[in-house]
Structures are given as structure tokens and as C-alpha cells.
Design a protein around this motif. Structure first.
Motif, PDB file in Angstrom:
ATOM      1  N   LEU A 206      68.882  74.917  79.962  1.00 14.28           N
ATOM      2  CA  LEU A 206      67.530  74.311  79.499  1.00 14.28           C
ATOM      3  C   LEU A 206      66.384  74.401  80.264  1.00 14.28           C
ATOM      4  CD1 LEU A 206      68.852  70.942  77.725  1.00 14.28           C
ATOM      5  CD2 LEU A 206      68.066  73.230  76.360  1.00 14.28           C
ATOM      6  N   TYR A 207      66.463  75.123  81.561  1.00 13.29           N
ATOM      7  CA  TYR A 207      65.317  75.418  82.387  1.00 13.29           C
ATOM      8  C   TYR A 207      64.308  76.300  81.363  1.00 13.29           C
ATOM      9  CZ  TYR A 207      67.159  74.182  86.843  1.00 13.29           C
ATOM     10  OH  TYR A 207      67.463  73.341  88.032  1.00 13.29           O
ATOM     11  N   PRO A 208      62.945  75.984  81.645  1.00 10.50           N
ATOM     12  CA  PRO A 208      62.534  75.145  82.701  1.00 10.50           C
ATOM     13  C   PRO A 208      62.162  73.937  82.281  1.00 10.50           C
ATOM     14  CG  PRO A 208      60.521  76.384  81.511  1.00 10.50           C
ATOM     15  CD  PRO A 208      61.578  76.834  81.107  1.00 10.50           C
ATOM     16  N   VAL A 209      62.433  73.293  80.993  1.00 10.52           N
ATOM     17  CA  VAL A 209      62.280  71.936  80.507  1.00 10.52           C
ATOM     18  C   VAL A 209      62.951  71.126  81.569  1.00 10.52           C
ATOM     19  CG1 VAL A 209      62.751  70.462  78.645  1.00 10.52           C
ATOM     20  CG2 VAL A 209      62.250  72.966  78.076  1.00 10.52           C
ATOM     21  N   THR A 210      64.200  71.355  81.919  1.00  8.35           N
ATOM     22  CA  THR A 210      64.874  70.176  82.736  1.00  8.35           C
ATOM     23  C   THR A 210      64.703  70.463  84.212  1.00  8.35           C
ATOM     24  OG1 THR A 210      66.815  71.535  82.467  1.00  8.35           O
ATOM     25  CG2 THR A 210      66.630  69.885  80.780  1.00  8.35           C
ATOM     26  N   LYS A 211      63.777  71.115  84.675  1.00  9.49           N
ATOM     27  CA  LYS A 211      63.615  71.342  86.093  1.00  9.49           C
ATOM     28  C   LYS A 211      63.215  70.033  86.673  1.00  9.49           C
ATOM     29  CE  LYS A 211      62.221  74.838  88.088  1.00  9.49           C
ATOM     30  NZ  LYS A 211      61.433  75.919  88.772  1.00  9.49           N
ATOM     31  N   SER A 212      62.911  69.136  86.089  1.00  7.74           N
ATOM     32  CA  SER A 212      62.094  67.912  86.725  1.00  7.74           C
ATOM     33  C   SER A 212      62.663  66.728  86.089  1.00  7.74           C
ATOM     34  CB  SER A 212      60.737  67.871  86.646  1.00  7.74           C
ATOM     35  OG  SER A 212      60.042  67.773  85.332  1.00  7.74           O
ATOM     36  N   ILE A 213      63.479  66.846  84.693  1.00  4.26           N
ATOM     37  CA  ILE A 213      63.667  65.641  84.061  1.00  4.26           C
ATOM     38  C   ILE A 213      65.443  65.901  83.592  1.00  4.26           C
ATOM     39  CG2 ILE A 213      62.958  66.675  81.915  1.00  4.26           C
ATOM     40  CD1 ILE A 213      62.018  63.845  81.012  1.00  4.26           C
ATOM     41  N   SER A 214      65.966  64.935  83.345  1.00  8.07           N
ATOM     42  CA  SER A 214      67.373  65.101  82.959  1.00  8.07           C
ATOM     43  C   SER A 214      67.163  65.447  81.423  1.00  8.07           C
ATOM     44  CB  SER A 214      68.112  63.667  82.743  1.00  8.07           C
ATOM     45  OG  SER A 214      69.318  63.564  82.170  1.00  8.07           O
ATOM     46  N   LYS A 215      68.273  66.296  81.152  1.00  9.79           N
ATOM     47  CA  LYS A 215      68.137  66.652  79.579  1.00  9.79           C
ATOM     48  C   LYS A 215      68.617  65.597  78.560  1.00  9.79           C
ATOM     49  CE  LYS A 215      73.009  68.526  79.451  1.00  9.79           C
ATOM     50  NZ  LYS A 215      74.080  69.591  79.124  1.00  9.79           N
TER      51      LYS A 215
ATOM     52  N   LEU B  95      99.896  61.372  73.941  1.00  9.68           N
ATOM     53  CA  LEU B  95      98.379  61.605  73.539  1.00  9.68           C
ATOM     54  C   LEU B  95      98.656  61.717  71.913  1.00  9.68           C
ATOM     55  CD1 LEU B  95      95.704  63.022  74.187  1.00  9.68           C
ATOM     56  CD2 LEU B  95      96.928  65.343  73.996  1.00  9.68           C
ATOM     57  N   LYS B  96      97.313  61.100  71.153  1.00  4.82           N
ATOM     58  CA  LYS B  96      97.157  61.180  69.924  1.00  4.82           C
ATOM     59  C   LYS B  96      95.881  62.091  69.608  1.00  4.82           C
ATOM     60  CE  LYS B  96      99.302  56.404  69.337  1.00  4.82           C
ATOM     61  NZ  LYS B  96      98.952  55.132  68.938  1.00  4.82           N
ATOM     62  N   VAL B  97      95.973  62.639  68.492  1.00  4.42           N
ATOM     63  CA  VAL B  97      94.974  63.596  68.074  1.00  4.42           C
ATOM     64  C   VAL B  97      94.361  63.053  66.669  1.00  4.42           C
ATOM     65  CG1 VAL B  97      94.055  65.813  67.651  1.00  4.42           C
ATOM     66  CG2 VAL B  97      95.923  65.638  69.101  1.00  4.42           C
ATOM     67  N   GLU B  98      92.876  62.623  66.742  1.00  5.60           N
ATOM     68  CA  GLU B  98      92.336  62.390  65.512  1.00  5.60           C
ATOM     69  C   GLU B  98      91.357  63.407  65.004  1.00  5.60           C
ATOM     70  OE1 GLU B  98      91.609  59.280  63.592  1.00  5.60           O
ATOM     71  OE2 GLU B  98      93.723  58.265  64.572  1.00  5.60           O
ATOM     72  N   LEU B  99      91.754  63.901  63.876  1.00  6.81           N
ATOM     73  CA  LEU B  99      91.072  65.000  63.250  1.00  6.81           C
ATOM     74  C   LEU B  99      89.846  64.508  62.625  1.00  6.81           C
ATOM     75  CD1 LEU B  99      93.786  67.185  61.430  1.00  6.81           C
ATOM     76  CD2 LEU B  99      92.836  67.433  63.897  1.00  6.81           C
ATOM     77  N   THR B 100      88.870  65.217  62.785  1.00  9.58           N
ATOM     78  CA  THR B 100      87.591  64.585  62.341  1.00  9.58           C
ATOM     79  C   THR B 100      87.120  64.798  60.923  1.00  9.58           C
ATOM     80  OG1 THR B 100      86.309  66.561  62.970  1.00  9.58           O
ATOM     81  CG2 THR B 100      86.467  64.878  64.573  1.00  9.58           C
ATOM     82  N   GLY B 101      87.771  66.228  60.399  1.00  8.84           N
ATOM     83  CA  GLY B 101      87.626  66.591  59.094  1.00  8.84           C
ATOM     84  C   GLY B 101      86.405  67.043  58.750  1.00  8.84           C
ATOM     85  N   ARG B 102      86.221  67.208  57.614  1.00 10.39           N
ATOM     86  CA  ARG B 102      85.022  67.776  57.183  1.00 10.39           C
ATOM     87  C   ARG B 102      83.577  67.165  57.277  1.00 10.39           C
ATOM     88  NH1 ARG B 102      85.632  72.780  52.735  1.00 10.39           N
ATOM     89  NH2 ARG B 102      87.641  73.780  53.658  1.00 10.39           N
ATOM     90  N   GLY B 103      83.857  65.650  57.060  1.00 10.09           N
ATOM     91  CA  GLY B 103      82.930  64.716  56.935  1.00 10.09           C
ATOM     92  C   GLY B 103      81.861  64.522  58.235  1.00 10.09           C
ATOM     93  N   LEU B 104      82.643  65.033  59.612  1.00 10.41           N
ATOM     94  CA  LEU B 104      81.753  64.661  60.618  1.00 10.41           C
ATOM     95  C   LEU B 104      80.963  65.516  61.045  1.00 10.41           C
ATOM     96  CD1 LEU B 104      83.082  62.473  63.378  1.00 10.41           C
ATOM     97  CD2 LEU B 104      82.455  64.801  64.088  1.00 10.41           C
ATOM     98  N   ALA B 105      79.818  65.465  61.440  1.00  5.16           N
ATOM     99  CA  ALA B 105      78.941  66.512  62.255  1.00  5.16           C
ATOM    100  C   ALA B 105      79.115  66.274  63.693  1.00  5.16           C
ATOM    101  CB  ALA B 105      77.457  66.508  61.746  1.00  5.16           C
ATOM    102  N   TRP B 106      79.323  67.292  64.650  1.00  2.00           N
ATOM    103  CA  TRP B 106      79.317  67.305  66.045  1.00  2.00           C
ATOM    104  C   TRP B 106      78.358  68.307  66.512  1.00  2.00           C
ATOM    105  CZ3 TRP B 106      82.854  70.383  69.140  1.00  2.00           C
ATOM    106  CH2 TRP B 106      82.838  70.253  70.472  1.00  2.00           C
ATOM    107  N   LEU B 107      77.522  67.596  67.342  1.00  2.00           N
ATOM    108  CA  LEU B 107      76.466  68.837  67.839  1.00  2.00           C
ATOM    109  C   LEU B 107      76.408  68.626  69.277  1.00  2.00           C
ATOM    110  CD1 LEU B 107      73.503  67.804  65.201  1.00  2.00           C
ATOM    111  CD2 LEU B 107      75.021  69.449  65.085  1.00  2.00           C
ATOM    112  N   ASP B 108      76.479  69.650  70.063  1.00  2.00           N
ATOM    113  CA  ASP B 108      76.449  69.884  71.374  1.00  2.00           C
ATOM    114  C   ASP B 108      74.757  70.334  71.689  1.00  2.00           C
ATOM    115  OD1 ASP B 108      76.503  70.427  74.155  1.00  2.00           O
ATOM    116  OD2 ASP B 108      78.379  71.822  73.879  1.00  2.00           O
ATOM    117  N   THR B 109      74.217  69.543  72.500  1.00  2.00           N
ATOM    118  CA  THR B 109      72.770  69.863  72.711  1.00  2.00           C
ATOM    119  C   THR B 109      72.608  70.445  73.938  1.00  2.00           C
ATOM    120  OG1 THR B 109      72.398  67.583  73.430  1.00  2.00           O
ATOM    121  CG2 THR B 109      72.009  68.247  71.024  1.00  2.00           C
ATOM    122  N   GLY B 110      73.380  71.588  74.428  1.00  2.00           N
ATOM    123  CA  GLY B 110      73.366  72.082  75.888  1.00  2.00           C
ATOM    124  C   GLY B 110      71.940  73.340  75.771  1.00  2.00           C
ATOM    125  N   THR B 111      71.716  73.780  74.589  1.00  2.00           N
ATOM    126  CA  THR B 111      70.658  74.981  74.778  1.00  2.00           C
ATOM    127  C   THR B 111      69.592  74.679  73.758  1.00  2.00           C
ATOM    128  OG1 THR B 111      71.509  75.940  72.683  1.00  2.00           O
ATOM    129  CG2 THR B 111      72.653  76.693  74.687  1.00  2.00           C
TER     130      THR B 111
END
Length: 290
Positions: A14-23, A210-226
Motif C-alpha cells: 500500500l505504499y506510499p500511503v502506509t510509509k508513515s501510518i499503519s494500514k 481440527l474443525k472446519v466451518e464453511l462460510t457459504g454464500r451468505g458471507l462476504a470476506w474482504l482482504d484489504t491488502g491492496t
């Protein structure tokens, strides 16, 4: 159950936005990014939360979140000196976790689904073992990938495989029993030089815990790394809030509806924000007949 938000890293994508602040301080529409993972932990009924970040950025989170007292919860803070992997969070947070179980969420992950809070409350009652989530994606090679059988039992888990065995990505939300601390200590760094979370999960897999919970179609998961995903997430939140009139990741609302704070406390929290739609929303909530 304790909660950890891992909000470290240098945010170089996310540079240069994050050069001086946490994303994780950057806005996702009308709230700092870190509000979203914190809201997930609060929805799961977790009231003690450790925020882990870099030495440079930790003061920003302390200034933003404080002690948590005004929300009826408790924030603690710790430094991750170097980006040594997600599993290191359990070593850094050993004293904080104590003898409790723990939920780890990444500071740049956003989750949204109907009834997600109740689902989290149920899953967070874990006594032994670990729970991960499986989310269908069209580019699984970019994530940790879990393979399951016909009964949704985990078969294998791989970190960013070139040839994924399934389309189920493992989002940045993990629930572990107290054994995770010792397991994390024993994990050896990967070729990337990091203690991988998949290595921790693999131990639980091999122990049939280990148990796995499927999120299904009703859940939105967003990764905000870019930059692009930041914009997409902001647009997503804006559209939902404007159309529904209900806010996502409003910490004050969650605290109020969970009974952590009173109506009077909610009104006090709203006062400094009354010039914003966010503050007006809090006032609106306080006027509802419960």
C-alpha cells in the motif's frame, strides 16, 4: 475466550500511503480498518482483546482505542518487532492468553454476514481443538487452502499452494484452545522465515482436533491488502449502510446491544461525533425502544 488482533506488518503493498501510518488505521469508508476485526471479536462475545502491532504504529492504536473501558471491554497492546509470521502472535500474547482459549483475527480482514454474530458466539464456545473457516474463492493459490471430505472434515491444509486441492481459502479468523501457545513455540520457520499459521493448524489436523466451518454464500470476506481491495471494501460498506440504514462494525452499537454499556453511556459516546452520520446513527440507536 481471549481475542487477538494482529495488526502488524509494514504494508508495503500500500505504499506510499502506509510509509508513515499503519494500514489498519486507514479508513474503510467511515471507520478505521481495525474497527472491523475488533467488531468480529466483540460479536463473538469476547471482551478482552490484545492488539499486536509494530513499535512504530502501536501508539496510533492506543490513541484510537484507549483502554476499551468506555465500550465495556478491555484492550491490551503488544509489539511484534519483526514480521515473523502469524503464529508468533500466540507467543507474544502468552501472558495475555493465560489459561484461556483464544481467537486470532488479522487486522486487515473484513467479514460480513447475516446472523454472523450468533454463529461466532456458538463457535467460540470451543473447549478443545481448533476451528478454522473455509471460504470459496476463485484464486485459492493466494491463500492458505483447506481440503475437506464429504463430511466437511479437514483432510489437508497448505499455504499458498501452486496447485490447490480445493477452492476453500482459510480467511484470517482462527479459534484455538490453550495448547496453541506450546504448539506455536515448536513451529519452525518456513522458507519465508516465518512461523506460518498453517503449520499450527496442521498440528491440530494431525491430532484430529481440527474443525472446519464453511462460510457459504451468505458471507462476504474482504482482504484489504491492496489499493484496489481497499476501494472495493469501502464501496461495499458504503452501499450496505446506505441501503439498509444499518452500520457495519460500529463498536459502540455492538457494545450497547451486547449490554456492555448503558443507553446513557452510548449517548455520551455519540456526542463528539454528532456532526457525522456515524454519530447521528448512535443517537438514533439510543432513541430506539428496546
Amino acid at each position: 475466550m481471549k481475542g487477538i488482533v494482529l495488526a502488524g506488518g509494514s504494508g508495503t503493498r500500500l505504499y506510499p500511503v502506509t510509509k508513515s501510518i499503519s494500514k489498519q488505521i486507514l479508513p474503510i469508508y467511515d471507520k478505521p480498518m481495525i474497527y472491523y476485526p475488533i467488531s468480529v471479536l466483540m460479536l463473538a462475545g469476547i471482551k478482552e482483546i490484545l492488539v499486536i502491532s509494530t513499535k512504530r504504529d502501536l501508539s496510533q492504536f492506543k490513541s484510537l482505542l484507549g483502554s476499551g473501558e468506555e465500550l465495556g471491554i478491555k484492550f491490551e497492546y503488544a509489539v511484534q518487532e519483526y514480521p515473523n509470521g502469524l503464529a508468533e502472535a500466540f507467543i507474544i500474547g502468552e501472558k495475555f492468553i493465560g489459561k484461556d482459549n483464544v481467537t486470532l483475527i488479522l487486522g486487515d480482514n473484513i467479514f460480513y454476514a447475516s446472523n454472523f454474530g450468533n454463529r461466532l458466539m456458538k463457535v467460540s464456545k470451543l473447549k478443545n481443538g481448533a476451528v478454522i473457516f473455509g471460504c470459496y474463492v476463485n484464486n485459492p493459490s493466494a491463500y492458505g487452502v483447506v481440503e475437506i471430505d464429504s463430511n466437511n472434515n479437514a483432510i489437508s491444509i497448505e499455504e499458498k499452494p501452486k496447485h490447490p486441492k480445493s477452492s476453500l481459502a482459510v480467511p484470517g479468523l482462527y479459534i484455538f484452545d490453550n495448547k496453541v501457545i506450546d504448539i506455536a513455540k515448536q513451529v519452525k520457520p518456513s522458507e519465508r522465515g516465518e512461523k506460518e499459521i498453517t503449520s499450527v493448524i496442521d498440528v491440530y489436523l494431525k491430532n484430529n482436533e481440527l474443525k472446519v466451518e464453511l462460510t457459504g454464500r451468505g458471507l462476504a470476506w474482504l482482504d484489504t491488502g491492496t489499493h484496489e481491495s481497499l476501494l472495493e471494501a469501502a464501496n461495499f460498506v458504503q452501499v450496505l449502510q446506505k441501503r439498509q440504514g444499518l452500520y457495519i462494525a460500529c463498536l459502540e452499537e455492538i457494545a450497547y446491544r451486547r449490554g456492555y454499556i448503558s443507553k446513557e453511556q452510548l449517548v455520551r459516546l455519540a456526542q463528539p461525533l454528532v456532526k457525522t452520520d456515524y454519530g447521528k446513527y448512535l443517537v438514533q440507536i439510543s432513541n430506539e425502544v428496546m
